[in-house]
Design a protein around this motif. Structure first.
Motif, PDB file in Angstrom:
ATOM      1  N   LYS A 187      -6.300   7.060   3.017  1.00 39.54           N
ATOM      2  CA  LYS A 187      -5.666   5.939   3.720  1.00 39.54           C
ATOM      3  C   LYS A 187      -6.095   4.595   3.132  1.00 39.54           C
ATOM      4  O   LYS A 187      -5.302   3.652   3.060  1.00 39.54           O
ATOM      5  N   ILE A 188      -7.357   4.500   2.702  1.00 44.32           N
ATOM      6  CA  ILE A 188      -7.828   3.257   2.059  1.00 44.32           C
ATOM      7  C   ILE A 188      -7.119   3.074   0.723  1.00 44.32           C
ATOM      8  O   ILE A 188      -6.641   1.983   0.395  1.00 44.32           O
ATOM      9  N   ILE A 189      -7.005   4.163  -0.048  1.00 45.32           N
ATOM     10  CA  ILE A 189      -6.411   4.097  -1.383  1.00 45.32           C
ATOM     11  C   ILE A 189      -4.959   3.642  -1.322  1.00 45.32           C
ATOM     12  O   ILE A 189      -4.508   2.799  -2.113  1.00 45.32           O
ATOM     13  N   PHE A 190      -4.206   4.165  -0.353  1.00 43.61           N
ATOM     14  CA  PHE A 190      -2.764   3.883  -0.309  1.00 43.61           C
ATOM     15  C   PHE A 190      -2.410   2.650   0.520  1.00 43.61           C
ATOM     16  O   PHE A 190      -1.372   2.031   0.276  1.00 43.61           O
ATOM     17  N   ASN A 191      -3.266   2.290   1.469  1.00 46.35           N
ATOM     18  CA  ASN A 191      -2.903   1.199   2.383  1.00 46.35           C
ATOM     19  C   ASN A 191      -3.785  -0.043   2.290  1.00 46.35           C
ATOM     20  O   ASN A 191      -3.456  -1.071   2.884  1.00 46.35           O
ATOM     21  N   HIS A 192      -4.909   0.060   1.565  1.00 49.79           N
ATOM     22  CA  HIS A 192      -5.837  -1.077   1.540  1.00 49.79           C
ATOM     23  C   HIS A 192      -6.380  -1.299   0.130  1.00 49.79           C
ATOM     24  O   HIS A 192      -7.587  -1.280  -0.102  1.00 49.79           O
ATOM     25  N   GLN A 193      -5.450  -1.510  -0.813  1.00 48.57           N
ATOM     26  CA  GLN A 193      -5.860  -1.686  -2.221  1.00 48.57           C
ATOM     27  C   GLN A 193      -6.707  -2.929  -2.437  1.00 48.57           C
ATOM     28  O   GLN A 193      -7.434  -3.016  -3.427  1.00 48.57           O
ATOM     29  N   ASP A 194      -6.638  -3.904  -1.525  1.00 48.33           N
ATOM     30  CA  ASP A 194      -7.415  -5.131  -1.687  1.00 48.33           C
ATOM     31  C   ASP A 194      -8.787  -5.043  -1.026  1.00 48.33           C
ATOM     32  O   ASP A 194      -9.552  -6.005  -1.043  1.00 48.33           O
ATOM     33  N   SER A 195      -9.118  -3.881  -0.481  1.00 48.78           N
ATOM     34  CA  SER A 195     -10.413  -3.717   0.207  1.00 48.78           C
ATOM     35  C   SER A 195     -11.563  -3.663  -0.791  1.00 48.78           C
ATOM     36  O   SER A 195     -11.412  -3.129  -1.898  1.00 48.78           O
ATOM     37  N   ILE A 196     -12.713  -4.192  -0.382  1.00 50.96           N
ATOM     38  CA  ILE A 196     -13.900  -4.104  -1.242  1.00 50.96           C
ATOM     39  C   ILE A 196     -14.385  -2.658  -1.360  1.00 50.96           C
ATOM     40  O   ILE A 196     -15.204  -2.338  -2.223  1.00 50.96           O
TER      41      ILE A 196
END
Length: 592
Positions: free
Chosen positions: A565-574
């Motif tokens: 979910k982080i990979i596909f929805n939060h590409q700008d996350s640290i």
């Protein structure tokens, strides 16, 4: 008067010329190529030798599809200046017209020029690179080094191999260059790290690892052990890095400082077993007082983080034993400061903690050591709710070590003191300034508090919820965790559905994690995921949940879904890079 008049005339001419140049560049950047063309043509009338103006003029012609005019201008300049890079420009002009045969004819002529005069490689290769003609640029460098072996274009060639997707040759060329010119190693490692993390295919890390091992086997130089150690650190395989560092030490037992630094890194990455092994090795193999103190300090700090409250007295006794063995002196300052903090915050004896610091300040300390001691003293004063006294010491550190990272740390703590007091206006101003700090840790911390105050001030101008939240944070600062939990739970009841809810859930989750109550922590993060999906804490909730599932509860399927979910929805996350790497590990990719 004539001279004065001449100087004035020249001065205004320069101003006008500069303005014309800026105007031409403005039109060009804006994409108004018709006006830019006219401006650059005017500039070339004054300074026909200026290659930048000429290049921009040609770019304008080509953008406007005035290929005949561009060709004529390039040929005239080629006849006049005889520069090989103009053959590239001529070829590219044909390429834009889809005339590949003519384009390649001039590209080949440019490379032939290098065979006759290898010095021309600089201009020609650079022109190829600017046109993203990577194969021709690579051939230019290869041709020059064949004709003149003293030339070294390994770095440029390696980058081109990488851009062309030939990772094996990129790695090989980079490593050859690193060994031949060790001063370039850090720059090369930065490039390799980019491919390891961001741009490499699945086999990149394995290809690099094998290349390093082969070199280490063929050539017994410790250079390759250092490179392998660096590689394993990037992979966070600290045990393997330690094997390489031990090999280096056995062949050159002069210093253990690299091993101590590796030990510190393993602690920061929470690899407790590796840290104990590494720092234990240091203690067994050195009589250097500084290294002994450093290693013991890291081990004691790690114990304090991991043990339960009942064990703090035992750790304090251990510290007293070490200080008795190594004596009270500037050399043992780190142990003294650890003890002062432990006594004040964990054993809840702030007066004893302050006494230890004041005794340390009577030693012959340098400016940095004095700042470290004052920092802990200020921390204890803040623990005692003596806000103004704490601020006084933080400001002394800021004044004594202006623009230093230690001063920025003091500024951050001063901002947090204002935050704890409820002086949100001043705190917000300080956090805003610290967002630009050189230290990533300080900048990220400042950004977190800046967003917290800013968002909750916009949502609630009375700052009622924020004041209650700051009180909870202050209880956490004092290690009064159960009271902090009660405070945050109270906020969730009173301010349910308000802006403060998501960050309160996040705080509770982190407290429960620290107490090893992982299911309770997951329940807090789940609330954020389910009810605050559009908020700024969503990626953190996903990542922290994934880490618990992966590392504590060992449920790889649940962890994989959360990382995904982080990979596909939060590409700008640290957390994006780490999430992607760990997802690939769980998916079973051979390489990351």
């Amino acid at each position: 008067m004539k001279k004065l008049f001449l100087h004035i005339t020249l001065f205004f001419s320069l101003i006008c010329f500069s303005q014309n140049e800026q105007l031409a560049q403005y039109y060009f950047d804006k994409g108004d190529f018709e006006k830019a063309k006219i401006s650059f043509e005017e500039l070339l009338k004054t300074t026909p030798q200026n290659s930048l103006y000429f290049q921009h003029a040609i770019d304008c012609y080509q953008q406007l599809q005035l290929f005949d005019i561009a060709e004529k201008a390039i040929r005239e300049r080629l006849d006049k200046y005889k520069q090989g890079n103009l053959l590239v420009e001529l070829g590219y002009n044909f390429q834009l017209q889809k005339d590949e045969t003519s384009a390649n004819k001039y590209y080949d002529q440019a490379i032939e020029r290098i065979k006759k005069n290898p010095n021309e490689v600089y201009g020609i290769a650079n022109s190829f690179e600017r046109k993203v003609l990577l194969e021709q640029a690579l051939k230019s460098y290869q041709t020059a080094t064949t004709i003149e072996p003293k030339y070294n274009f390994n770095y440029q060639m390696a980058l081109l191999y990488g851009q062309l997707g030939n990772t094996e040759m990129m790695i090989s060329t980079f490593l050859d260059e690193a060994f031949a010119n060790p001063l370039n190693s850090i720059q090369i490692q930065n490039q390799l790290a980019r491919f390891m993390v961001d741009e490499g295919d699945e086999n990149f890390n394995e290809t690099l690892r094998k290349a390093l091992i082969i070199r280490a086997q063929k050539n017994q130089d410790v250079f390759w052990n250092r490179y392998l150690s660096w590689f394993y650190v990037q992979q966070k395989e600290f045990g393997k890095a330690f094997i390489q560092e031990k090999a280096i030490y056995k062949r050159n037992p002069e210093s253990l400082s690299n091993i101590v630094n590796l030990g510190q890194l393993t602690i920061e990455e929470d690899d407790e077993e590796a840290a104990k092994e590494i720092l234990g090795f240091v203690l067994e193999n050195t009589k250097d007082l500084e290294l002994l103190i450093q290693a013991n300090s890291y081990l004691i700090k790690m114990k304090i983080e991991k043990v339960q409250e009942k064990d703090f007295t035992t750790i304090n006794s251990e510290l007293e034993g070490l200080l008795k063995e190594y004596e009270i002196s500037p050399f043992t300052l780190s142990l003294q400061l650890i003890q002062a903090h432990l006594v004040a915050f964990n054993l809840r004896k702030p007066e004893e903690g302050k006494a230890i610091i004041k005794k340390a300040l009577d030693l012959q300390l340098n400016d940095y050591e004095t700042a470290e001691a004052k920092m802990v003293l200020a921390d204890i004063l803040l623990y005692e709710e003596k806000y103004n006294q704490a601020l006084l010491y933080y400001s002394q550190i800021e004044e004594d070590l202006k623009n230093d990272e230690v001063a920025h740390e003091a500024s951050l703590k001063a901002a947090k003191t204002s935050y704890f007091q409820g002086d949100f206006v001043w705190a917000l101003k300080q956090f805003k300034e610290l967002k630009a700090a050189n230290s990533e840790l300080i900048a990220n911390d400042a950004l977190e508090y800046f967003l917290l105050i800013n968002d909750n001030t916009v949502a609630d101008s009375t700052q009622t919820a924020l004041k209650q939240f700051a009180k909870g944070d202050y209880l956490l600062y004092q290690n009064r965790n159960q009271e902090a939990i009660a405070q945050f739970q109270s906020i969730l009841k009173i301010f349910k559905g308000d802006e403060i809810e998501a960050v309160t859930l996040l705080r509770l989750g982190k407290i429960y994690e620290k107490q090893s109550e992982y299911n309770l922590a997951l329940s807090q993060y789940e609330e954020i995921i389910n009810h605050h999906a559009d908020g700024i804490y969503m990626d953190e909730a996903l990542y922290f949940s994934a880490e618990i599932e992966n590392n504590k509860l060992h449920d790889s399927e649940k962890a994989k879904l959360l990382y995904e979910k982080i990979i596909f929805n939060h590409q700008d996350s640290i957390y994006f890079v780490d999430a992607r790497k760990k997802y690939r590990q769980l998916r079973g990719d051979k390489e990351l």
